[in-house]
Each structure stands twice: as structure tokens, then as C-alpha cells.
Design a protein around this motif. Structure first.
Motif, PDB file in Angstrom:
ATOM      1  N   CYS A   1       0.830  -1.198   0.000  1.00 44.44           N
ATOM      2  CA  CYS A   1       0.000   0.000   0.000  1.00 44.44           C
ATOM      3  C   CYS A   1       0.865   1.248   0.000  1.00 44.44           C
ATOM      4  O   CYS A   1       0.405   2.316  -0.322  1.00 44.44           O
ATOM      5  CB  CYS A   1      -0.903   0.038   1.227  1.00 44.44           C
TER       6      CYS A   1
ATOM      7  N   HIS B   1     -10.310  -6.251   0.041  1.00 39.12           N
ATOM      8  CA  HIS B   1      -9.044  -5.490  -0.003  1.00 39.12           C
ATOM      9  C   HIS B   1      -7.949  -6.269  -0.718  1.00 39.12           C
ATOM     10  O   HIS B   1      -7.437  -7.273  -0.210  1.00 39.12           O
ATOM     11  CB  HIS B   1      -8.560  -5.112   1.401  1.00 39.12           C
TER      12      HIS B   1
ATOM     13  N   HIS C   1      -4.796  -5.565  -4.188  1.00 41.81           N
ATOM     14  CA  HIS C   1      -4.122  -4.536  -4.979  1.00 41.81           C
ATOM     15  C   HIS C   1      -3.965  -4.970  -6.428  1.00 41.81           C
ATOM     16  O   HIS C   1      -3.302  -5.968  -6.706  1.00 41.81           O
ATOM     17  CB  HIS C   1      -2.742  -4.233  -4.393  1.00 41.81           C
TER      18      HIS C   1
ATOM     19  N   LYS D   1      -8.410   6.092   0.948  1.00 44.06           N
ATOM     20  CA  LYS D   1      -7.566   5.074   1.602  1.00 44.06           C
ATOM     21  C   LYS D   1      -6.248   5.686   2.031  1.00 44.06           C
ATOM     22  O   LYS D   1      -5.641   6.432   1.279  1.00 44.06           O
ATOM     23  CB  LYS D   1      -7.312   3.932   0.602  1.00 44.06           C
TER      24      LYS D   1
ATOM     25  N   HIS E   1      -6.822  -4.534   7.693  1.00 47.22           N
ATOM     26  CA  HIS E   1      -5.918  -5.436   8.427  1.00 47.22           C
ATOM     27  C   HIS E   1      -6.307  -5.505   9.915  1.00 47.22           C
ATOM     28  O   HIS E   1      -6.634  -6.545  10.402  1.00 47.22           O
ATOM     29  CB  HIS E   1      -4.429  -5.086   8.296  1.00 47.22           C
TER      30      HIS E   1
ATOM     31  N   ASP F   1      -5.240  -9.061   0.670  1.00 47.67           N
ATOM     32  CA  ASP F   1      -4.194  -8.054   0.447  1.00 47.67           C
ATOM     33  C   ASP F   1      -3.297  -8.460  -0.728  1.00 47.67           C
ATOM     34  O   ASP F   1      -2.134  -8.090  -0.780  1.00 47.67           O
ATOM     35  CB  ASP F   1      -3.331  -7.837   1.703  1.00 47.67           C
TER      36      ASP F   1
HETATM   37 ZN   LIG Z   1      -3.064  -3.461   1.218  1.00 47.98          ZN
END
Ligand SMILES: [Zn+2]
Length: 579
Positions: free
Chosen positions: A5, A104, A106, A333, A416, A480
Motif C-alpha cells: 500500500c 481489499h 491490490h 484510503k 488489516h 491483500d
Molecule cells: Zn493493502
């Protein structure tokens, strides 16, 4: 990554930014669904074993769909009157379940090393496996071309063996070899890769980065983005077409795990508004295999502050809930800290054997301003927090800010929410916040957290799904990706069993979710968090987003959920993916 992130963004920006930016900044949604009308006649009838997603409810025999919406669900006889000669009949070979929701992951940062060879602990159970896998790739690669490895994680091998220059030179003396650590904070390179990048023992370290040196030579280890970028700058860059192919591959991979909707976790960190523009362009060319909800990242290349970033989104017309039924901008975010397995999560107490408990990406004041920038524009605000001190910092900011915005239904949440205290859970519930857990932290890294990184007490306070739900916190689970693979049913299995992959032992059984809670965490609860109230279960009025699986998770033992096979997914009643 948690690091993904944050730290990976400058890397991904340097490598992919120009290709993504070529998409421009015009946001032009395709609105595929606008052309379809919902009527009282079924254009599609699904027959078979249909699981609504309501725990304990018997399976239905048939589901009638019109214009992509579910108009009836029940017995075949009950739905008879809704069909006519033009109705398509679908009798899938398997069980029909709600399309799964990944809250969530990416897309953009995962593109950086999508085609690199996977040498994760899962793919390579021993250190020698990792080395030999790269060696085999190098042998098939023409001399001079790069050999890439990703997801290397020394914390999961006994003694945390280093990947040294000597080992990498033995993998290949003729090809540049680059290996990315799973935390994305470190890169490892052989002599040929250093030569290609023009880096020698005498090259000065850039600010914030470091080339490992020992005994008068480079060690092969390269720390943090500024130094990593000096290596990656010499890699061949992908074309816009290759970027598009990469996005398609990632979305199909998600669909193959039963996912029909996902939340992208750091949109704009790589190429700003062009990322949303590109998603709409791809969706206009051909409907995407998965619905994408974007969360606009508070840091954007070329912008000096989160307030400037917020203004850039607004100026491009990317406002809360803008877009269409396939690509929609839903959230703001930011990332409060790093990764616990990379020892960069932010804790109140030091890491085992270290002096400090990591650090935050912000000061209490700057994180408050970064959150405020999103809240002021009406965004759902989501914050990556791994360590208990990061949770505290973000929670205090929420407690301070939210009363100024009055009652709303934005559903702000922690991403998380990895290590928490009882007090934090109680305050999170009181503040009306929710949480999504990276459940694979337990499965893959639980033993490393317990034994070498955090110690038993803090490892027990990892991913406290049962306590969160008991306190009234809506809780989902996520991958994630590419920190861990997209596999919601495996994550749900771990939420129930909390078994460690390494030895099957259970990490704090008091935090085990029930099967009902775990399945909600990958369907209805995750849908609620990404504002997909029209998805997550198969009920009248909701969209006909479903997956075909070989075993019904709602009636089967959670220990077998990870082995369930997905043969197809459907979005709005039409095929999105076929295995
Ligand atoms: Zn992330």
C-alpha cells in the motif's frame, strides 16, 4: 505489504506509471447495465442447488433473473409462471452460491511483478527450493535477459537465511537476477544486475535507501524504495497493452476463486486518476470479469498533500460512488504503518530482539489531516493498520474527527486491524467502525509472529475476528493480494480454524469465528463494507452475481473449504468467468 500500500507505490510508479498515464484522465463509464431492463418475465432461469447465503436456510431449486436482477427464488414449480419460450435455462454442473466479495487487494502494485517467478514459501517450502527454482528459470532464459523472483520471505525459513550475492551469482553469472522480498522493502541482486544498473561498491546510497555492503563488497541486499528504484529503473518497462493484459490476468485469477466483486486497495498511487480512467476504458472494450470498487489513495505522484490529492480526484469527476455498476469509486484510503512480517508495522512494544516497535507513516497531526481530506469530500475512509500503535493512532484520529461529520452511512473501516487490544476493540465498536482482517497472517506467518517477530502474547492478539464480531464490529476477511493469494474460502477456513500452515497448531482458539461468521466475512459483511448492498447473497432484488462450485460451503466442514473448486462465475446473470 501492507507495504504494497505504501512502499511499492514509487516502484510501481517508476515502472508502470507512463503506460498507465497513457489512459489519460477522462472518466467514461460504460454503463453496460443501463441498456438492460428488469421485467416480470425471467430472461434466465437457473435450476439446481441454489444457496442463498443465509446460514441454515435450505437450498432453493430455482432462481429467476430478469435484466441481471433476481426476481424470484424458490421451487421450480413456484417459478414456472415467470418463464416463457425466450427464457434461457441454465442447469449448472455444481452448486450455485453467492459471488464472493474480496474487500481489499491490490491491482496496480501487483502489476509490478505479476510475471515474476513465485518463490514464496508456499511455492518453495525450503530455501533450497527457492534457489533451485530461480536456477531452473535462469537456465531457460537467454543470456543477458533478466531473471525475476518475487515473494521471497526469509522469515518463513529456519534461521532466516540471507539471499547473498554469492548465491545469486551461482543462480546465474550471465543474466541479471532480481528478487523481491515479500515485504516489498528489500530487493536482492546478483553481480550482473548491479552491472546492468551501473551500481558498484562505491555508489553512494540514495536518501532513504541502502545498498548492503560487507567485507569490501556488495552483499546483494538492497533496502527501501529509493535504492530499489535505482535497480528497477533498468528493467524493460511494460507497454500499455501489457498493462491491460496484466489487469485482465489478475481479475480472472480473482474470478477463478469465486470472486465477483472486489475492492482495489490503493487506487491512484501509481498513476493517479489515469488508473480509474483505464479501468473504465477496459470495461468499455469488454465487460471486466469482476466488479471493481476503487479506494482512492491519499498519496498520488506529483501531489504535495492529501488535500491536493482529494482535489485532483474531484476535478477529474471521481467523487464518492461515481462510476457505473462495474467500476465504481467508493472510498478514500491511507496507510498508517508498514508490514508486521517485514517488522515495519507500528507497535507499542519493541519487536522481539529489537529496540523499537517500528514506526508510523504519519504524525498524529498529519494522519488526522489526511483522513480529514477524504472525509471532507464525503468519502468512506479506510485505513491500513497493522501494529497496535498504528490502530491506536488511527482510532484516536477517527474518534476526534467523526463527531464533526454527523450521522451518515459511509461505513469507515480499518484494513488489516491486525494486532489489537481489548480497549481498542471496544472503542472501534463505539465509534461505529468496522474491520477487514488479512486472515492469511495467521495461516502463513502465525508461527513466525509467535516465535520470532512478536512473541506469544501479541501473536494471540492477531486477527481477533471472534472478539470483533462479539463487540458488534462488522468483520470481513481479505487477501491483500499480492501479499497473499486471493482465495476467500481459504481465508474463511482460517477464520474458523486459525490453524498455522507450518504445523496445523491453533493460534488462540478463543478468536475462532463460527462457520456462519466466516462465510458472512466473504459475502454479506464484505459486501456491506464495499457498499455493495445489492450483492453478497442470492435474494430477490439483488444482482444475479453467483459462482458455481463443486461443494456447498454452507453445509460442508470448514476444513475442506480451501479445496472447493470454482467452475464459473456470473455477473448480472451472464458468464464472467469459466474455468
Ligand atoms: Zn493493502
Amino acid at each position: 505489504m501492507s507495504a504494497g500500500c505504501c512502499t511499492a507505490s514509487p516502484l510501481a510508479h517508476a515502472h508502470l506509471g507512463a503506460s498507465v498515464a497513457s489512459a489519460g484522465s477522462t472518466i467514461a463509464p460504460a454503463n453496460h447495465a443501463a441498456a438492460v431492463k428488469v421485467t416480470e418475465r425471467a430472461d434466465l432461469l437457473v435450476e439446481g442447488t441454489i444457496v442463498s447465503g443465509k446460514f441454515g436456510a435450505p437450498a432453493a431449486e430455482a432462481m429467476a433473473v430478469s435484466g441481471g436482477n433476481i426476481i424470484a427464488i424458490g421451487t421450480r414449480a413456484e417459478l414456472e409462471g415467470l418463464i416463457d419460450a425466450s427464457t434461457t435455462i441454465l442447469k449448472p454442473d455444481g452448486v450455485v452460491i453467492p459471488g464472493l466479495i474480496e474487500p481489499h487487494m491490490h491491482i496496480w502494485t501487483s502489476l509490478l511483478n505479476l510475471t515474476w517467478t513465485d518463490i514464496s514459501n508456499e511455492a518453495c517450502p525450503t530455501f533450497d527450493d527457492a534457489v533451485n527454482t530461480l536456477k531452473a528459470v535462469a537456465e531457460k532464459t537467454p543470456a543477458g535477459e533478466y531473471v525475476y523472483g518475487k515473494l521471497f520471505d526469509p522469515s518463513l525459513y529456519p534461521g532466516e537465511p540471507p539471499l547473498t550475492l554469492d548465491i545469486l551469482d551461482r543462480i546465474s553469472p550471465d543474466n541479471p537476477v532480481l528478487v523481491m522480498n515479500a515485504s516489498m522493502h528489500f530487493l536482492y541482486a546478483n553481480t550482473a544486475a548491479f552491472t546492468a544498473a551501473g551500481i558498484t561498491y562505491d555508489t553512494p546510497d540514495p536518501v532513504g535507501g541502502e545498498f548492503g555492503r560487507a567485507g569490501g563488497k556488495l552483499t546483494g541486499s538492497i533496502g527501501e524504495a529509493p535504492a530499489m528504484m535505482m535497480m528497477l529503473a533498468h528493467m524493460p518497462k511494460p507497454s500499455p497493452q501489457q498493462v491491460a493484459q496484466g489487469i485482465d490476468a489478475i481479475l480472472k485469477m480473482c474470478a477463478s476463486a469465486g470472486v465477483t466483486s472486489l475492492r482495489e486497495g490503493a487506487t491512484g498511487s501509481l498513476a493517479g486518476v489515469s488508473e480509474v480512467a483505464m479501468l473504465h476504458q477496459l470495461n468499455s472494450a469488454a465487460r471486466l470479469p469482476v466488479r471493481v470498487s476503487t479506494s482512492q489513495f491519499a498519496i498520488m505522484p506529483g501531489k504535495a498533500s492529501p488535500a491536493e490529492v482529494a482535489a485532483a480526484w474531484k476535478e477529474a469527476g471521481v467523487t464518492p460512488f461515481s462510476g457505473d455498476e462495474m467500476v465504481r469509486a467508493d472510498a478514500w484510503k491511507l496507510t498508517a504503518d508498514g508490514s508486521n512480517q517485514g517488522r515495519s508495522g507500528y507497535f507499542m512494544q519493541p519487536y522481539l530482539g529489537e529496540e523499537t516497535g517500528g514506526h508510523a507513516d504519519w504524525t498524529p497531526e498529519s494522519i488526522r489531516n489526511a483522513m480529514k481530506a477524504g472525509l471532507d469530500d464525503g468519502w468512506q475512509t479506510t485505513i491500513h493498520t497493522n501494529g497496535d500503535a498504528a490502530v491506536e493512532m488511527a482510532l484516536e484520529a477517527f474518534e476526534d474527527l467523526l463527531p464533526h461529520y454527523g450521522k451518515n452511512d459511509l461505513r469507515h473501516f480499518f484494513v488489516h486491524y491486525s494486532v489489537t487490544t481489548d480497549d481498542q476493540i471496544a472503542r472501534t465498536a463505539k465509534a461505529g467502525l468496522s474491520a477487514t482482517f488479512l486472515m492469511n497472517h495467521v495461516y502463513y506467518w502465525g508461527a513466525a509472529f509467535r516465535d520470532t517477530i512478536l512473541g506469544a502474547d501479541r501473536a494471540d492478539r492477531l486477527d481477533r475476528v471472534a472478539s470483533a464480531i462479539k463487540a458488534g464490529i462488522v468483520s470481513s476477511v481479505h487477501s491483500d493480494y499480492n501479499v497473499s493469494k486471493v482465495h476467500p474460502l481459504q481465508s474463511a477456513r482460517t477464520a474458523v480454524l486459525r490453524q498455522l500452515k507450518v504445523d496445523g497448531s491453533v493460534l488462540n482458539p478463543a478468536e475462532c469465528a463460527t462457520p456462519e461468521q466466516a462465510l458472512a466475512a466473504i459475502t454479506t459483511s464484505a459486501a456491506w463494507q464495499i457498499h455493495a448492498d445489492d450483492r453478497g447473497s442470492l435474494e430477490v432484488g439483488k444482482r444475479a452475481d453467483f459462482a458455481i462450485v463443486d461443494v456447498n460451503p454452507w453445509t460442508s466442514d470448514p476444513s475442506g473449504w480451501d479445496a472447493i473448486k470454482v467452475s464459473a462465475t456470473y455477473i448480472d446473470g451472464t458468464v464472467a468467468f469459466e474455468a
